[in-house]
Design a protein around this motif. Structure first.
Motif, mmCIF file in Angstrom:
data_model
loop_
_atom_site.group_PDB
_atom_site.id
_atom_site.type_symbol
_atom_site.label_atom_id
_atom_site.label_comp_id
_atom_site.label_asym_id
_atom_site.label_seq_id
_atom_site.Cartn_x
_atom_site.Cartn_y
_atom_site.Cartn_z
ATOM 1 N N GLY A 1 1.073 -1.359 -0.039
ATOM 2 C CA GLY A 1 0.079 0.053 -0.179
ATOM 3 C C GLY A 1 0.770 1.448 0.062
ATOM 4 N N TYR A 2 1.968 1.325 0.717
ATOM 5 C CA TYR A 2 2.755 2.477 0.859
ATOM 6 C C TYR A 2 3.471 2.589 -0.423
ATOM 7 N N LEU A 3 3.747 1.649 -1.131
ATOM 8 C CA LEU A 3 4.744 1.559 -2.250
ATOM 9 C C LEU A 3 3.547 2.455 -3.285
ATOM 10 N N LYS A 4 2.546 2.059 -3.299
ATOM 11 C CA LYS A 4 1.253 3.006 -4.010
ATOM 12 C C LYS A 4 1.565 4.371 -4.029
ATOM 13 N N VAL A 5 1.888 5.072 -2.842
ATOM 14 C CA VAL A 5 2.164 6.262 -2.362
ATOM 15 C C VAL A 5 3.265 6.673 -2.872
ATOM 16 N N ILE A 6 4.344 5.848 -2.684
ATOM 17 C CA ILE A 6 5.814 6.544 -2.772
ATOM 18 C C ILE A 6 5.963 6.626 -4.502
ATOM 19 N N TYR A 7 5.750 5.693 -5.148
ATOM 20 C CA TYR A 7 5.969 5.421 -6.555
ATOM 21 C C TYR A 7 5.535 6.749 -7.231
ATOM 22 N N PRO A 8 4.053 7.093 -7.462
ATOM 23 C CA PRO A 8 3.786 8.424 -8.030
ATOM 24 C C PRO A 8 4.588 9.597 -7.622
ATOM 25 N N THR A 9 4.843 9.774 -6.263
ATOM 26 C CA THR A 9 5.274 10.962 -5.673
ATOM 27 C C THR A 9 6.696 11.079 -5.740
ATOM 28 N N LEU A 10 7.606 9.878 -5.904
ATOM 29 C CA LEU A 10 9.103 10.151 -5.670
ATOM 30 C C LEU A 10 9.548 9.668 -7.346
ATOM 31 N N PHE A 11 9.081 8.588 -7.906
ATOM 32 C CA PHE A 11 9.636 8.106 -9.058
ATOM 33 C C PHE A 11 8.695 8.435 -10.525
ATOM 34 N N GLY A 12 7.586 8.927 -10.090
ATOM 35 C CA GLY A 12 6.322 9.314 -11.072
ATOM 36 C C GLY A 12 7.019 10.275 -12.248
ATOM 37 N N SER A 13 6.336 10.475 -13.415
ATOM 38 C CA SER A 13 7.108 11.381 -14.286
ATOM 39 C C SER A 13 6.353 12.484 -14.370
ATOM 40 N N GLN A 14 5.513 12.728 -13.618
ATOM 41 C CA GLN A 14 4.375 13.856 -14.055
ATOM 42 C C GLN A 14 5.023 15.063 -13.054
#
Lengths: 132, 527
Positions: free
Chosen positions: B448-461
């Protein structure tokens, strides 16, 4: 039928009446869909619990908890007072609880008004933006 | 100890003064400054109280208006309550600072701070109070301010609906505790926690003036009813299954700083009051208490509810699309773990639960505040649409990562040590099923936390981000402070504080003796 019996009957009658009121109000809170009716049931529950609290401090054939004799107080006076006076503390608790209940009810009614402004209804079955 | 008793009074006085000042002064900046200075003052007051209680080494009784225990309301502060109160006041200082960034020049600011200070007063009152009925009053103070803050955006359907749900069942829970308090008075003849505790222990009972009240009725049955009614209220406040239903609606609907306070600090009040009632007041886990026979039932029920909350909430985290709902479910999970620790009845269990309360509060407040920045610049709470703020602002990125890793329990951060303490406490009493719950819920929650970390840290937007919202000391300072706090929450640093806090809770002798002393001193001094 002496007065003692009548008083005891009334006390027991009032107690069962209170318990029935609590049951009905819980039913109202759980089962009625209309928010105003739920709030009314909540108020009834609060008042029934307040009366129950008063009831716990009550004794049959009791006097108000005020010691009127002030000049010469013997030990017997105090014992008589302590055994026959009602307990004033639950009344103080209930006073506080009534004020708190007033605040909560006002807030709930304001929220219900706001819900009606936003949704156009107070039917809790139709207010389902959130899934819980 | 006038400082301890003055802290809630200062808060309430300011809370009522703020709307009056608003009549004359319309500048919102003034209120940011007032709220920050008051919370800072209160933090130092609670800190001095903590230092004083630690130096004395035993609970301190403060008699309101000089009235002795059974007649008047007392505050009884021990190292457990002062630790939690100081910690709460500390985090609220930073949340207030963050609020000034979050609210900006919102015209509702004065009312917001009025309710926020009331909320802090309720929390501190709950921690300090030594009176069962005063606890009810403080729970309602906390409750009403929370409902008000959840409905802060009063023209949003979501906020108003979440708030009425929370307020309605909160009022019902409050009535349940009121009934419990009334039954306590009927069975014990007084409402002072220390004196009820003395009556619960046969060794102290002869010293109390209420012995003959035990002659009618079955007091064990009465205590079972009291505990059932009051634990229903406290698990509601703490968001334990099945009373968690309001939490994932109410916490996301509130303004972000309030979500941080509700998820990080307000739920702790439920855990604290449960612990206080179970360990100190009725001594359910104390072999010398008359109510020791209730401990197997309560232990089973609480640990089952806690374990189920942890598993259920960690699974629910996976299916959320709304980032704040995801974090709110994480709160249910962590409170579940805290309740399993409290239900063990061993000093190690209480110590681990206390430790986990501290690390969870810091981690959750940090996560809400850092994700709040991402929500603010993305203008949405949908997880896939969150912008990659971590790329533009390293502090926010580190804050999100540190908070998630601490909540999962990765080594250098506080969350690892508190989960390890819980693990040791389970092993010590041979509760291997709880070990499985701890590991499984942490593993599922990690996804669940990875779902938060991914777009905010590694996302492209990274396009269309309002970069001017990403800076400013009032946003960065709270994040940095709480990251530092997560590192400081290390057994090497705070082991002693947590140890004395949990000992004070489990071994209630000094708590009882101080309350009795305050009573006896009054009698022997002739009033």
């Amino acid at each position: 039928m002496d007065t003692n019996f009548l008083e005891r009957f009334l006390v027991i009658f009032a107690l069962y009446n209170l318990l029935a009121t609590i049951g009905v109000s819980i039913y109202g809170i759980v089962a009625r869909p209309h928010i105003t009716k739920k709030i009314i049931a909540l108020t009834i529950l609060g008042d029934a619990l307040n009366v129950l609290a008063i009831f716990l401090g009550f004794k049959p054939s009791s006097i108000p908890p005020v010691l009127l004799k002030t000049d010469t107080i013997s030990e017997g006076d105090i014992i008589k007072f302590a055994t026959s006076a009602v307990d004033p503390l639950p009344q103080a608790l209930v006073l506080t609880a009534i004020v708190i209940g007033l605040a909560v009810n006002l807030f709930l009614i304001f929220l219900a008004l706001q819900i009606f402004r936003l949704y156009g209804t107070l039917d809790s079955r139709k207010i389902r933006e959130l899934r819980g | 100890m006038h400082l301890i008793a003055a802290a809630p009074v200062v808060l309430v006085a300011t809370a009522f003064a703020i709307p009056l000042i608003y009549l004359k002064i319309k500048s919102v900046k003034v209120f940011h400054a007032v709220a920050l200075s008051v919370t800072l003052t209160v933090f130092f007051m609670t800190l001095l109280g903590y230092v004083y209680v630690s130096q004395v080494g035993e609970p301190v009784v403060y008699r309101m208006g000089g009235w002795p225990p059974p007649l008047g309301i007392v505050y009884e502060a021990d190292s457990f309550s002062t630790l939690l109160a100081t910690y709460t006041a500390f985090i609220i200082v930073f949340v207030t600072l963050y609020s000034s960034w979050y609210l900006g020049s919102d015209t509702g600011t004065p009312y917001y701070y009025s309710l926020l200070l009331g909320l802090e007063a309720g929390l501190l009152g709950i921690y300090y109070t030594g009176d069962i009925f005063n606890l009810f009053v403080m729970l309602e103070v906390l409750g009403i301010t929370c409902y008000g803050l959840v409905a802060y955006y009063r023209n949003s359907k979501e906020a108003v609906e979440a708030s009425i749900k929370y307020a309605f069942f909160g009022a019902l829970a409050g009535l349940s505790y009121f009934l419990a308090a009334v039954i306590t008075y009927a069975s014990f003849g007084n409402l002072t926690m220390g004196l009820v505790a003395a009556e619960s222990r046969p060794t102290f009972r002869l010293l109390t003036p209420f012995v003959d009240l035990f002659t009618w009725g079955n007091v064990i049955a009465a205590v079972a009813v009291i505990l059932a009614l009051s634990l229903w209220t406290f698990t509601f406040k703490a968001g334990i299954f099945p009373n968690h239903f309001w939490l994932p609606d109410a916490h996301p609907a509130a303004p972000t700083p309030i979500s941080a306070i509700l998820s990080g600090l307000v739920v702790n009040a439920g855990a604290y009051t449960s612990a206080r009632l179970l360990y100190t007041v009725f001594g359910v886990y104390d072999p010398l208490s008359s109510f020791y026979s209730l401990s197997p039932y309560l232990g089973t029920v609480l640990s089952a509810l806690g374990a189920f909350s942890a598993i259920f909430a960690s699974v629910m985290m996976l299916v959320q699309n709304d980032v704040k709902r995801l974090i709110a479910y994480s709160t249910v999970m962590h409170l579940g773990l805290i309740f399993t620790g409290l239900s063990l009845g061993t000093p190690a269990g209480v110590k681990a639960a206390t430790y986990h309360i501290l690390t969870h509060a810091a981690g959750k407040a940090l996560l809400f505040m850092s994700v709040g920045v991402a929500i603010e610049v993305s203008k949405t709470r949908r997880i896939p649409d969150l912008k990659a703020v971590g790329r533009l602002s390293p502090v926010v990125g580190i804050a999100i990562a540190a908070a998630c890793f601490s909540l999962v329990g990765l080594p250098p951060l506080g969350g690892f040590f508190s989960k390890f303490a819980l693990y040791q406490a389970y092993i010590e009493v041979g509760r291997f099923e709880l070990v499985a719950v701890l590991l499984a819920s942490s593993g599922i929650a990690m996804l669940g936390y990875l779902k938060v970390i991914y777009p905010t840290l590694f996302g492209s937007q990274t396009s269309d981000i309002e970069t001017h919202r990403l800076g400013g000391p009032s946003m960065l300072l709270p994040l940095i402070a709480l990251i530092a706090l997560l590192v400081i929450l290390n057994p090497l640093v705070i082991s002693l504080a947590i140890d004395s806090a949990s000992r004070s809770l489990v071994y209630a002798d000094r708590y009882i003796i101080k309350a009795l002393e305050a009573f006896v001193n009054y009698i022997t001094s002739g009033g």
